[in-house]
Design a protein around this motif. Structure first.
Motif, PDB file in Angstrom:
ATOM      1  N   LEU A 156      -3.606 -20.410  -9.618  1.00  0.00           N
ATOM      2  CA  LEU A 156      -2.449 -20.714 -10.340  1.00  0.00           C
ATOM      3  C   LEU A 156      -1.024 -21.780 -10.808  1.00  0.00           C
ATOM      4  N   ARG A 157      -1.613 -21.625 -12.107  1.00  0.00           N
ATOM      5  CA  ARG A 157      -0.174 -23.221 -12.651  1.00  0.00           C
ATOM      6  C   ARG A 157       0.940 -22.846 -12.746  1.00  0.00           C
ATOM      7  N   GLY A 158       1.924 -23.381 -11.778  1.00  0.00           N
ATOM      8  CA  GLY A 158       3.150 -23.035 -12.598  1.00  0.00           C
ATOM      9  C   GLY A 158       3.862 -23.148 -11.138  1.00  0.00           C
ATOM     10  N   LEU A 159       5.492 -22.600 -11.400  1.00  0.00           N
ATOM     11  CA  LEU A 159       5.873 -21.903 -12.434  1.00  0.00           C
ATOM     12  C   LEU A 159       6.461 -23.467 -12.879  1.00  0.00           C
ATOM     13  N   PRO A 174       6.371 -36.208 -18.335  1.00  0.00           N
ATOM     14  CA  PRO A 174       6.079 -36.301 -16.785  1.00  0.00           C
ATOM     15  C   PRO A 174       7.351 -36.631 -16.657  1.00  0.00           C
ATOM     16  N   LYS A 175       8.373 -37.301 -16.308  1.00  0.00           N
ATOM     17  CA  LYS A 175       9.484 -37.488 -15.853  1.00  0.00           C
ATOM     18  C   LYS A 175      10.736 -36.717 -15.859  1.00  0.00           C
ATOM     19  N   HIS A 176      10.142 -35.087 -16.344  1.00  0.00           N
ATOM     20  CA  HIS A 176      10.677 -34.628 -16.890  1.00  0.00           C
ATOM     21  C   HIS A 176      10.092 -33.050 -16.450  1.00  0.00           C
ATOM     22  N   GLU A 177       9.194 -32.918 -15.969  1.00  0.00           N
ATOM     23  CA  GLU A 177       8.764 -31.934 -15.329  1.00  0.00           C
ATOM     24  C   GLU A 177       9.414 -31.595 -13.857  1.00  0.00           C
ATOM     25  N   GLN A 178       9.114 -30.067 -13.864  1.00  0.00           N
ATOM     26  CA  GLN A 178       9.651 -29.816 -12.679  1.00  0.00           C
ATOM     27  C   GLN A 178       8.912 -28.423 -12.535  1.00  0.00           C
ATOM     28  N   CYS A 179       8.851 -27.911 -11.400  1.00  0.00           N
ATOM     29  CA  CYS A 179       7.819 -27.104 -11.011  1.00  0.00           C
ATOM     30  C   CYS A 179       8.931 -26.468  -9.712  1.00  0.00           C
ATOM     31  N   ILE A 180       9.108 -24.805 -10.123  1.00  0.00           N
ATOM     32  CA  ILE A 180       9.463 -23.917  -9.009  1.00  0.00           C
ATOM     33  C   ILE A 180       8.179 -22.865  -8.393  1.00  0.00           C
ATOM     34  N   GLU A 208      -6.695 -13.692  -3.008  1.00  0.00           N
ATOM     35  CA  GLU A 208      -5.966 -14.586  -2.419  1.00  0.00           C
ATOM     36  C   GLU A 208      -5.439 -14.880  -2.134  1.00  0.00           C
ATOM     37  N   GLN A 209      -5.108 -16.809  -1.196  1.00  0.00           N
ATOM     38  CA  GLN A 209      -4.757 -17.537  -1.800  1.00  0.00           C
ATOM     39  C   GLN A 209      -4.491 -17.829  -3.086  1.00  0.00           C
ATOM     40  N   PRO A 210      -3.971 -18.614  -3.814  1.00  0.00           N
ATOM     41  CA  PRO A 210      -4.630 -19.234  -4.698  1.00  0.00           C
ATOM     42  C   PRO A 210      -4.742 -20.519  -4.693  1.00  0.00           C
ATOM     43  N   ILE A 211      -5.596 -21.193  -5.938  1.00  0.00           N
ATOM     44  CA  ILE A 211      -5.594 -22.015  -6.102  1.00  0.00           C
ATOM     45  C   ILE A 211      -4.847 -22.602  -6.717  1.00  0.00           C
ATOM     46  N   LEU A 212      -4.345 -23.741  -6.441  1.00  0.00           N
ATOM     47  CA  LEU A 212      -2.960 -25.028  -6.803  1.00  0.00           C
ATOM     48  C   LEU A 212      -3.607 -26.102  -7.220  1.00  0.00           C
ATOM     49  N   SER A 213      -2.557 -26.795  -7.697  1.00  0.00           N
ATOM     50  CA  SER A 213      -2.662 -28.354  -7.697  1.00  0.00           C
ATOM     51  C   SER A 213      -1.949 -29.157  -6.770  1.00  0.00           C
ATOM     52  N   LEU A 214      -1.738 -30.582  -6.385  1.00  0.00           N
ATOM     53  CA  LEU A 214      -0.899 -30.919  -5.639  1.00  0.00           C
ATOM     54  C   LEU A 214       0.621 -30.669  -6.246  1.00  0.00           C
ATOM     55  N   LYS A 215       0.414 -30.939  -7.405  1.00  0.00           N
ATOM     56  CA  LYS A 215       2.686 -30.433  -8.098  1.00  0.00           C
ATOM     57  C   LYS A 215       3.040 -29.393  -7.774  1.00  0.00           C
ATOM     58  N   ASP A 216       2.120 -28.507  -8.370  1.00  0.00           N
ATOM     59  CA  ASP A 216       2.187 -26.762  -7.884  1.00  0.00           C
ATOM     60  C   ASP A 216       2.380 -26.239  -6.662  1.00  0.00           C
ATOM     61  N   SER A 217       1.846 -27.096  -5.765  1.00  0.00           N
ATOM     62  CA  SER A 217       2.230 -26.874  -3.967  1.00  0.00           C
ATOM     63  C   SER A 217       2.955 -27.139  -3.697  1.00  0.00           C
ATOM     64  N   LYS A 218       3.941 -28.046  -4.417  1.00  0.00           N
ATOM     65  CA  LYS A 218       5.431 -28.954  -4.022  1.00  0.00           C
ATOM     66  C   LYS A 218       6.246 -28.463  -4.710  1.00  0.00           C
ATOM     67  N   GLY A 219       6.440 -27.149  -5.246  1.00  0.00           N
ATOM     68  CA  GLY A 219       7.148 -26.526  -6.038  1.00  0.00           C
ATOM     69  C   GLY A 219       8.269 -26.672  -5.468  1.00  0.00           C
ATOM     70  N   CYS A 220       9.847 -26.348  -5.373  1.00  0.00           N
ATOM     71  CA  CYS A 220      11.068 -25.948  -4.857  1.00  0.00           C
ATOM     72  C   CYS A 220      11.447 -24.691  -5.519  1.00  0.00           C
ATOM     73  N   LEU A 221      12.290 -23.774  -4.697  1.00  0.00           N
ATOM     74  CA  LEU A 221      12.470 -22.909  -4.910  1.00  0.00           C
ATOM     75  C   LEU A 221      13.661 -22.909  -5.944  1.00  0.00           C
ATOM     76  N   LEU A 222      13.661 -22.414  -6.756  1.00  0.00           N
ATOM     77  CA  LEU A 222      14.777 -21.553  -7.640  1.00  0.00           C
ATOM     78  C   LEU A 222      16.070 -21.828  -6.981  1.00  0.00           C
ATOM     79  N   ALA A 223      16.758 -21.712  -6.104  1.00  0.00           N
ATOM     80  CA  ALA A 223      18.208 -22.065  -5.238  1.00  0.00           C
ATOM     81  C   ALA A 223      18.337 -23.514  -5.345  1.00  0.00           C
ATOM     82  N   ASP A 224      17.538 -24.669  -4.953  1.00  0.00           N
ATOM     83  CA  ASP A 224      17.032 -25.529  -5.006  1.00  0.00           C
ATOM     84  C   ASP A 224      17.525 -26.397  -5.715  1.00  0.00           C
TER      85      ASP A 224
END
Length: 179
Positions: free
Chosen positions: A58-61, A140-146, A161-177
């Motif tokens: 899973l790549r994203g969001l 890269p300085k402007h990249e964000q992940c939800i 099953e649980q998706p396979i994620l990159s480190l960046k994608d595993s640290k995505g923030c909530l939209l509310a944030d």
């Protein structure tokens, strides 16, 4: 080319005219004049990206902040993905809503995702290769992940099953944030 606005009308499903015979097939994956005529959009693509993912990735969001926000034209050349676009335009009546499509090498469909949307996908086949054009360069300085699991978005990912994620994608923030 057939262009269909999705439930969020700024996101467009694009189906190219495919010519098939006993030898195989041919289609124009992009023609600036046809794209402009069919969509009424005057976009300039400045970067082409190519990704390959195994099943369950899973790549994203992903999205980029201004002035590096990107519009994307996404297609699959091998395999199949579940593709998602999330409206993150705070003033939009569809803010926080998403649309999804199955894109595959077989169906040859493409999706236009304008600036102001987060984008992600889940690989459904054993592997998938995606090509996408962008309207701005990667910064890269402007990249964000939800976070893909954000309950406010409630994306109905077809997970086995649980998706396979990159480190960046595993640290995505909530939209509310970010809202």
């Amino acid at each position: 080319m057939k262009v269909t606005p999705l439930n969020i009308p700024d996101v467009l499903l694009i189906e190219p005219r495919v010519f098939e015979d006993a030898r195989g097939f041919f289609f124009e994956s992009f023609n600036v004049n046809d794209f402009k005529e069919a969509t009424s959009l005057d976009v300039t693509f400045v970067q082409d990206n190519h990704s390959k993912s195994i099943k369950g990735v899973l790549r994203g969001l992903h999205y980029q902040l201004a002035p590096y926000a990107q519009g994307k034209l996404v297609r699959v050349i091998q395999g199949e993905i579940f593709d998602v676009a999330v409206d993150i335009r705070k003033s939009s009546p569809t803010f926080g809503k998403y649309v999804s499509q199955i894109l595959s090498a077989e169906n040859k469909k493409q999706i236009w995702i304008p600036e102001g949307f987060a984008h992600g996908f889940l690989t459904l086949s054993n592997s998938a290769e995606c090509l996408y054009k962008t309207t701005n360069i990667r910064s890269p300085k402007h990249e964000q992940c939800i976070a893909w699991y954000d309950s406010f978005l409630a994306v109905d990912w077809p997970l086995e099953e649980q998706p396979i994620l990159s480190l960046k994608d595993s640290k995505g923030c909530l939209l509310a944030d970010i809202a």
